[in-house]
Design a protein around this motif. Sequence first.
Motif, mmCIF file in Angstrom:
data_model
loop_
_atom_site.group_PDB
_atom_site.id
_atom_site.type_symbol
_atom_site.label_atom_id
_atom_site.label_comp_id
_atom_site.label_asym_id
_atom_site.label_seq_id
_atom_site.Cartn_x
_atom_site.Cartn_y
_atom_site.Cartn_z
ATOM 1 N N PHE A 107 0.706 -1.550 0.095
ATOM 2 C CA PHE A 107 -0.380 -0.169 0.164
ATOM 3 C C PHE A 107 1.049 1.258 0.010
ATOM 4 C CE2 PHE A 107 -2.903 3.329 1.816
ATOM 5 C CZ PHE A 107 -3.634 3.130 1.335
ATOM 6 N N PRO A 108 2.015 1.420 0.910
ATOM 7 C CA PRO A 108 2.917 2.438 0.298
ATOM 8 C C PRO A 108 3.401 2.833 -0.411
ATOM 9 C CG PRO A 108 3.254 0.900 3.127
ATOM 10 C CD PRO A 108 2.340 0.637 1.725
ATOM 11 N N LEU A 109 3.893 1.610 -0.962
ATOM 12 C CA LEU A 109 4.539 2.190 -2.555
ATOM 13 C C LEU A 109 2.875 2.570 -3.422
ATOM 14 C CD1 LEU A 109 6.952 1.538 -3.937
ATOM 15 C CD2 LEU A 109 6.869 -0.909 -4.607
ATOM 16 N N ARG A 110 2.308 1.934 -3.248
ATOM 17 C CA ARG A 110 1.176 2.155 -4.345
ATOM 18 C C ARG A 110 0.472 4.185 -4.244
ATOM 19 N NH1 ARG A 110 -1.845 -3.027 -3.748
ATOM 20 N NH2 ARG A 110 -2.004 -4.536 -5.648
ATOM 21 N N VAL A 111 0.796 4.276 -2.744
ATOM 22 C CA VAL A 111 -0.040 5.619 -2.142
ATOM 23 C C VAL A 111 1.543 6.654 -3.244
ATOM 24 C CG1 VAL A 111 0.680 7.355 -0.573
ATOM 25 C CG2 VAL A 111 -0.840 5.444 0.137
ATOM 26 N N GLY A 112 3.287 5.908 -2.386
ATOM 27 C CA GLY A 112 3.475 6.540 -3.225
ATOM 28 C C GLY A 112 4.267 7.294 -5.268
ATOM 29 N N CYS A 113 3.764 6.095 -5.867
ATOM 30 C CA CYS A 113 3.188 6.147 -6.829
ATOM 31 C C CYS A 113 2.275 7.384 -7.737
ATOM 32 C CB CYS A 113 2.543 4.580 -7.976
ATOM 33 S SG CYS A 113 4.581 3.738 -7.604
ATOM 34 N N GLY A 114 0.742 6.665 -6.653
ATOM 35 C CA GLY A 114 -0.659 7.585 -6.986
ATOM 36 C C GLY A 114 0.044 9.605 -6.318
ATOM 37 N N LEU A 115 1.475 8.995 -5.548
ATOM 38 C CA LEU A 115 1.912 11.060 -4.764
ATOM 39 C C LEU A 115 2.522 11.379 -6.226
ATOM 40 C CD1 LEU A 115 2.485 10.467 -1.756
ATOM 41 C CD2 LEU A 115 1.134 12.146 -2.196
ATOM 42 N N GLY A 116 3.429 10.735 -7.394
ATOM 43 C CA GLY A 116 3.959 10.953 -8.114
ATOM 44 C C GLY A 116 3.403 11.974 -9.578
ATOM 45 N N ALA A 117 2.715 10.292 -9.714
ATOM 46 C CA ALA A 117 1.291 10.946 -10.950
ATOM 47 C C ALA A 117 0.660 12.388 -10.488
ATOM 48 C CB ALA A 117 0.760 9.075 -10.758
ATOM 49 N N GLY A 118 -0.188 11.970 -9.826
ATOM 50 C CA GLY A 118 -0.720 12.917 -9.196
ATOM 51 C C GLY A 118 0.023 14.399 -9.293
ATOM 52 N N VAL A 119 1.507 14.481 -8.821
ATOM 53 C CA VAL A 119 2.418 16.435 -9.316
ATOM 54 C C VAL A 119 2.308 16.538 -10.413
ATOM 55 C CG1 VAL A 119 4.831 16.846 -8.874
ATOM 56 C CG2 VAL A 119 3.749 15.625 -6.680
ATOM 57 N N VAL A 120 2.874 16.045 -11.236
ATOM 58 C CA VAL A 120 3.263 15.718 -12.704
ATOM 59 C C VAL A 120 1.735 16.330 -13.435
ATOM 60 C CG1 VAL A 120 3.888 14.445 -14.898
ATOM 61 C CG2 VAL A 120 5.579 14.113 -12.975
ATOM 62 N N GLY A 121 0.509 15.150 -13.055
ATOM 63 C CA GLY A 121 -0.483 15.493 -14.121
ATOM 64 C C GLY A 121 -1.132 16.642 -13.967
ATOM 65 N N ALA A 122 -0.953 16.878 -12.489
ATOM 66 C CA ALA A 122 -1.857 18.293 -11.971
ATOM 67 C C ALA A 122 -0.865 20.120 -12.779
ATOM 68 C CB ALA A 122 -1.650 18.530 -9.858
ATOM 69 N N PHE A 123 0.346 19.828 -12.488
ATOM 70 C CA PHE A 123 1.173 20.988 -12.835
ATOM 71 C C PHE A 123 0.831 20.790 -14.500
ATOM 72 C CE2 PHE A 123 4.895 23.150 -15.316
ATOM 73 C CZ PHE A 123 4.960 23.599 -14.830
ATOM 74 N N ILE A 124 0.956 19.829 -15.290
ATOM 75 C CA ILE A 124 0.480 19.776 -16.563
ATOM 76 C C ILE A 124 -1.648 20.394 -17.575
ATOM 77 C CG2 ILE A 124 -0.259 17.773 -18.598
ATOM 78 C CD1 ILE A 124 2.286 16.395 -17.950
ATOM 79 N N GLY A 125 -1.852 19.777 -15.970
ATOM 80 C CA GLY A 125 -3.381 20.367 -16.109
ATOM 81 C C GLY A 125 -4.024 21.811 -15.672
ATOM 82 N N THR A 126 -3.479 22.110 -15.071
ATOM 83 C CA THR A 126 -3.189 22.781 -14.471
ATOM 84 C C THR A 126 -4.053 24.672 -15.294
ATOM 85 O OG1 THR A 126 -1.947 22.995 -12.336
ATOM 86 C CG2 THR A 126 -3.299 25.247 -13.006
ATOM 87 N N PRO A 127 -3.321 24.441 -16.560
ATOM 88 C CA PRO A 127 -4.028 25.583 -17.278
ATOM 89 C C PRO A 127 -5.430 25.149 -18.202
ATOM 90 C CG PRO A 127 -1.394 25.392 -18.216
ATOM 91 C CD PRO A 127 -2.332 24.367 -16.860
ATOM 92 N N ALA A 128 -5.617 23.945 -17.899
ATOM 93 C CA ALA A 128 -7.562 24.064 -18.321
ATOM 94 C C ALA A 128 -8.500 23.886 -16.925
ATOM 95 C CB ALA A 128 -7.133 22.993 -18.978
ATOM 96 N N ASP A 129 -7.686 23.806 -16.426
ATOM 97 C CA ASP A 129 -8.241 24.093 -14.760
ATOM 98 C C ASP A 129 -8.686 25.039 -14.286
ATOM 99 O OD1 ASP A 129 -9.525 21.885 -12.187
ATOM 100 O OD2 ASP A 129 -7.595 22.669 -11.708
ATOM 101 N N VAL A 130 -7.792 26.272 -14.680
ATOM 102 C CA VAL A 130 -8.091 27.126 -13.884
ATOM 103 C C VAL A 130 -8.890 27.907 -15.269
ATOM 104 C CG1 VAL A 130 -6.987 29.730 -14.131
ATOM 105 C CG2 VAL A 130 -5.491 27.931 -13.992
ATOM 106 N N ALA A 131 -9.048 27.559 -16.069
ATOM 107 C CA ALA A 131 -10.024 27.589 -17.439
ATOM 108 C C ALA A 131 -11.553 27.401 -17.089
ATOM 109 C CB ALA A 131 -9.839 27.646 -18.583
ATOM 110 N N MET A 132 -11.423 25.709 -16.573
ATOM 111 C CA MET A 132 -12.868 25.216 -16.370
ATOM 112 C C MET A 132 -13.022 26.052 -15.037
ATOM 113 S SD MET A 132 -13.251 21.695 -15.750
ATOM 114 C CE MET A 132 -12.379 21.441 -13.856
#
Length: 310
Positions: A107-132
């Motif tokens: 479970f901790p390893l899965r949490v770590g993978c989720g954290l990493g994926a979230g950071v990258v995805g959020a940075f890339i998706g922020t402009p569209a999020d601001v617009a929405m």
Amino acid sequence: MSKEPKQIPKSARFLLGGSAGISATIITQPLDMLKNRMQMSGLGKKEKQYKTSIHALTDIVQKEGFLELYNGLSAGVLRQATYTTSRMGIYSYLLESLKKNDYKLTFPLRVGCGLGAGVVGAFIGTPADVAMIRMTSDGRLPPSERRNYRHVFDALIRIVREEGVLAMWTGVLPTIGRAMVVNAVQLSTYSTVKEQLIKMKVVDDNILCHFLASMMSGFLSTVASLPIDIAKTRMQNMKIVDGRSEYSGMVDVIGKVVAQEGVLALWKGFTPYYARLGPHTVLTFIFMEEYTRLYRVYVMKDTSGEGSGF
């Protein structure tokens, strides 16, 4: 005897994740509209604009028309094409790589993978999020103050022209914070619950299993991430007055919300937020599982019966 399951190409992992997110967003967009309006309710006013989610829904439809519920859909789709494509693709790729290298997926390893994926995805998706956020919140403003973006690309072009390139990443820190919480809880919980349901032989690896795992995942994600989401929403919708931002940061937003509206205001809009995040989580994972299965069967000609890898 079943064949050894084939590895899904990296590019397909991202495509499948993004397609699942877009499919879910098309269905749940009105819930996103309600969630954002509820979170902005009471901002700058003595009384809340909307008392309940039903009040918000009826008020929007009566005053602005039914189609207003889909305002911001283009931004929502672009957000999924960037944010979800990245986070789902990275997470599933990391899990598959760890399995391939004989790591035990704790479970901790899965949490770590989720954290990493979230950071990258959020940075890339922020402009569209601001617009929405801006598009779904526009109707609550007086006509003279509305931005009236025609679509997501009009919004992004105007934001850059009127406020500068960096304005597209307004609220990026709370966005990343929310994404870290959501992905750490949502992805890891889904993977773990799904695995345990199958291991305990409660259900087979089918749509019912995916539904149960994603419902638990969606509820826990809502409780954990809503306060951060409120801070993100208000920061992304704030205006510059006399050269000064309305909020200095996420902590400032949360502090002002608690001081002016009470602690429970941090979970304002829980019903539409869960009504949006819950079904969106369920639909995203179900679409992801089904698209992956179809890809394996019809594109890869893989008859091993292997699932999504989540």
